[in-house]
Design an enzyme around this catalytic site. Sequence first.
Site, PDB file in Angstrom:
ATOM      1  N   ARG A  48       0.815  -1.226   0.000  1.00 55.53           N
ATOM      2  CA  ARG A  48       0.000   0.000   0.000  1.00 55.53           C
ATOM      3  C   ARG A  48       0.845   1.270   0.000  1.00 55.53           C
ATOM      4  O   ARG A  48       0.320   2.374  -0.125  1.00 55.53           O
ATOM      5  CB  ARG A  48      -1.005   0.013   1.155  1.00 55.53           C
ATOM      6  CG  ARG A  48      -1.994   1.176   1.052  1.00 55.53           C
ATOM      7  CD  ARG A  48      -3.039   1.212   2.132  1.00 55.53           C
ATOM      8  NE  ARG A  48      -2.561   0.767   3.412  1.00 55.53           N
ATOM      9  CZ  ARG A  48      -1.840   1.526   4.242  1.00 55.53           C
ATOM     10  NH1 ARG A  48      -1.536   2.769   3.943  1.00 55.53           N
ATOM     11  NH2 ARG A  48      -1.441   1.021   5.388  1.00 55.53           N
ATOM     12  N   ASP A 174      -6.626  13.127 -18.580  1.00 52.46           N
ATOM     13  CA  ASP A 174      -6.922  11.700 -18.691  1.00 52.46           C
ATOM     14  C   ASP A 174      -6.537  11.318 -20.114  1.00 52.46           C
ATOM     15  O   ASP A 174      -7.209  11.705 -21.079  1.00 52.46           O
ATOM     16  CB  ASP A 174      -8.424  11.476 -18.420  1.00 52.46           C
ATOM     17  CG  ASP A 174      -8.800  10.011 -18.472  1.00 52.46           C
ATOM     18  OD1 ASP A 174      -8.111   9.241 -19.171  1.00 52.46           O
ATOM     19  OD2 ASP A 174      -9.801   9.642 -17.829  1.00 52.46           O
TER      20      ASP A 174
HETATM   21  C1  LIG Z   1     -12.378   3.418 -18.091  1.00 47.67           C
HETATM   22  C2  LIG Z   1     -11.946   4.824 -17.975  1.00 47.67           C
HETATM   23  C3  LIG Z   1     -11.643   5.392 -16.729  1.00 47.67           C
HETATM   24  C4  LIG Z   1     -11.788   4.642 -15.433  1.00 47.67           C
HETATM   25  O1  LIG Z   1     -10.967   3.545 -15.357  1.00 47.67           O
HETATM   26  P1  LIG Z   1     -11.265   2.249 -14.441  1.00 47.67           P
HETATM   27  O2  LIG Z   1     -10.063   1.443 -14.659  1.00 47.67           O
HETATM   28  O3  LIG Z   1     -12.536   1.658 -14.928  1.00 47.67           O
HETATM   29  O4  LIG Z   1     -11.412   2.742 -13.044  1.00 47.67           O
HETATM   30  C5  LIG Z   1     -11.214   6.707 -16.712  1.00 47.67           C
HETATM   31  N1  LIG Z   1     -11.121   7.432 -17.838  1.00 47.67           N
HETATM   32  C6  LIG Z   1     -11.413   6.924 -19.051  1.00 47.67           C
HETATM   33  C7  LIG Z   1     -11.303   7.785 -20.256  1.00 47.67           C
HETATM   34  C8  LIG Z   1     -11.839   5.604 -19.157  1.00 47.67           C
HETATM   35  O5  LIG Z   1     -12.150   5.111 -20.358  1.00 47.67           O
END
Ligand SMILES: *Cc1c(COP(=O)(O)O)cnc(C)c1O
Length: 389
Positions: A48, A174
């Site tokens: 962790r 992201d």
């Molecule tokens: C799937 C996704 C997430 C979240 O990811 P998890 O692994 O499901 O928690 C975040 N941003 C985008 C663009 C995604 O496609």
Amino acid sequence: MKKEKPGLNTICTHVGEVHDEQFKGAISPIYMSTSYAFEDVEKKRYPRYFNTPNQDMLGKKIAALEGAEAGMIFGSGMAAVSTALLSFLKHGDHVVLQKTLYGGTFNLVEEEFERFGIQYSFTDGLDENSFEKAIKENTKVIYIETPSNPLLTITGLEMVAQLGKKHKIITMIDNTFASPVNQNPIAHGIDIVIHSATKYMGGHSDITAGAIACTQEHMDVIWNKSKNLGGSLADFMVWMLERSLKTLGLRVKAQNENARKLAKWLEKNEHVKHVYYPGLESHPDHQLAKSQMSGYGGMLSFELNDSLDADQFQKELKLIKSSMSLAGVESTILSPAKTSHSLMSPEERKNQKISDGLLRFSVGIEDKKDLIADLEQALAAVTEQHLIK
Ligand SMILES: *Cc1c(COP(=O)(O)O)cnc(C)c1O
């Protein structure tokens, strides 16, 4: 000999290997231990704490892939997203988020931030003016996602990075949809890069994980919060992810190529009303995408002509499976209005141009001719039904 930066596939294959000193095995051994001797006070290893041998070393591969100083692995994409945001936002702070965001991120903000006293604004659009006017005195983070889900809109990385620098605000992206193969936002001035490694990094629809890449200075802040939030990934899955990443470059390039060809094919098809793909000249942000991406990715969306039944079309597909997630080596398709964006109000969906007939297509690595044959037979089936009606 001059030491050159290794190429993409060399990074994928070798950077961050754990060397097997004992038996000299070819691949990284897995360290499953949850208990380590106190080497020194500086480094207390504990899963962790995100610093087991496998976690540490895979972080280096993530960093190399994104051209960052540091990388960290998380238990899910959302663990990475929430840890990144909560590391730099506290009670009384404000965050600007772009209006088209992954549903889970949108829910995190809408459902949790008020309780933490974190203020937020979504932009009206994706241009500079929309971001600038959302910035306040207490804005600490600007958060973007490009290409976005499901319409593959493009946000200018350098525009956002410059706004961040001008106002002394941390910028986060992201980068899941692009993957590090197609877009490296740090080179364009973005501070913190986040991935759902469940998608392209994992690539085989069998791992849930997340990743962050940034400077060591920012990572120190994130690491300090992450051990309190507890979103680490178990070492077996860290190892699985290392294995998947070895083929990331090969997979994503094959997906880019398939998606580009299929987008062109769909765009020419008389039964298709619209195709959304940043690699198409017809995409409104094609030039911007070209300036900041080295490939356009494996995701595209399209709408059939209004007279055709998109649900039925999906059911007629045989090779391309209806499925929630994305970015696997297998091609999948879904209706955002019925799945990923079903919790949104119909007005909000309309506002974001997510029509009921829109289909989001995650293009895999199958042979292009087989994917086209599948699309063709499903189109034939629904156009015939339309004629019978
Ligand atoms: C799937 C996704 C997430 C979240 O990811 P998890 O692994 O499901 O928690 C975040 N941003 C985008 C663009 C995604 O496609």
